[in-house]
Design a protein around this motif. Structure first.
Motif, PDB file in Angstrom:
ATOM      1  N   TRP A  18       2.201   1.519  -1.771  1.00  0.00           N
ATOM      2  CA  TRP A  18       0.864   1.845  -1.293  1.00  0.00           C
ATOM      3  C   TRP A  18       0.802   1.996   0.224  1.00  0.00           C
ATOM      4  CZ3 TRP A  18      -0.861  -1.835   2.028  1.00  0.00           C
ATOM      5  CH2 TRP A  18      -0.356  -3.128   1.884  1.00  0.00           C
ATOM      6  N   GLU A  21       0.515   5.443   1.813  1.00  0.00           N
ATOM      7  CA  GLU A  21      -0.811   6.063   1.875  1.00  0.00           C
ATOM      8  C   GLU A  21      -1.692   5.395   2.929  1.00  0.00           C
ATOM      9  OE1 GLU A  21      -2.320   5.798  -2.085  1.00  0.00           O
ATOM     10  OE2 GLU A  21      -0.593   6.827  -2.924  1.00  0.00           O
ATOM     11  N   ASP A  22      -1.574   4.087   3.043  1.00  0.00           N
ATOM     12  CA  ASP A  22      -2.464   3.336   3.933  1.00  0.00           C
ATOM     13  C   ASP A  22      -2.076   3.395   5.408  1.00  0.00           C
ATOM     14  OD1 ASP A  22      -3.809   2.668   1.664  1.00  0.00           O
ATOM     15  OD2 ASP A  22      -3.549   0.518   1.838  1.00  0.00           O
ATOM     16  N   TYR A  23      -0.790   3.533   5.705  1.00  0.00           N
ATOM     17  CA  TYR A  23      -0.326   3.515   7.086  1.00  0.00           C
ATOM     18  C   TYR A  23       0.098   4.923   7.506  1.00  0.00           C
ATOM     19  CZ  TYR A  23      -0.221  -1.538   6.467  1.00  0.00           C
ATOM     20  OH  TYR A  23      -0.573  -2.837   6.219  1.00  0.00           O
TER      21      TYR A  23
END
Length: 118
Positions: A18, A21-23
């Motif tokens: 994940w 996508e988040d960083y």
């Protein structure tokens, strides 16, 4: 934490899918990370039975109260190595090389060479 809430685990140096996508800084690496995550036929990283047979001398800095690795695991790993000297301290927390790199490296090198004890 609220009673009954799931525990919060520190991630340490782990990278999870994940995070691609988040960083923003990891987005370009997401396809490569997914390929590596799907790989199931990794070779054996090392053979514990052979760790103690080598002639290489080494030294390790470990923390009494490491927030990522239980000290007993670090001690057990160092104990498998034939010539490993350990510097156990709470002076640094995963930042010794960043905080005082020259001092830490010079001491570990001297320990590995048998020039100093800790």
């Amino acid at each position: 934490l609220a009673e009954g809430a799931p525990p919060i685990f520190l991630t340490g140096e782990m990278v999870y899918s994940w995070m691609g996508e988040d960083y923003a800084g990891l987005r370009a690496l997401k396809p490569a990370a997914e390929l590596l995550a799907r790989k199931a036929d990794w070779p054996e990283l090392y053979r514990p039975s052979e760790l103690g047979t080598g002639e290489a001398r080494c030294a390790a800095l470990m923390s009494y109260d490491d927030i990522y690795v239980e000290r007993q695991y670090s001690e057990a790993t160092a104990g498998m190595l034939r010539w490993c000297r350990t510097w156990v301290s709470n002076e640094f927390q995963h930042s010794g090389l960043r905080d005082q790199g020259a001092r830490v490296f010079e001491k570990l090198l001297a320990m590995a060479k048998g020039e100093v004890e800790y």
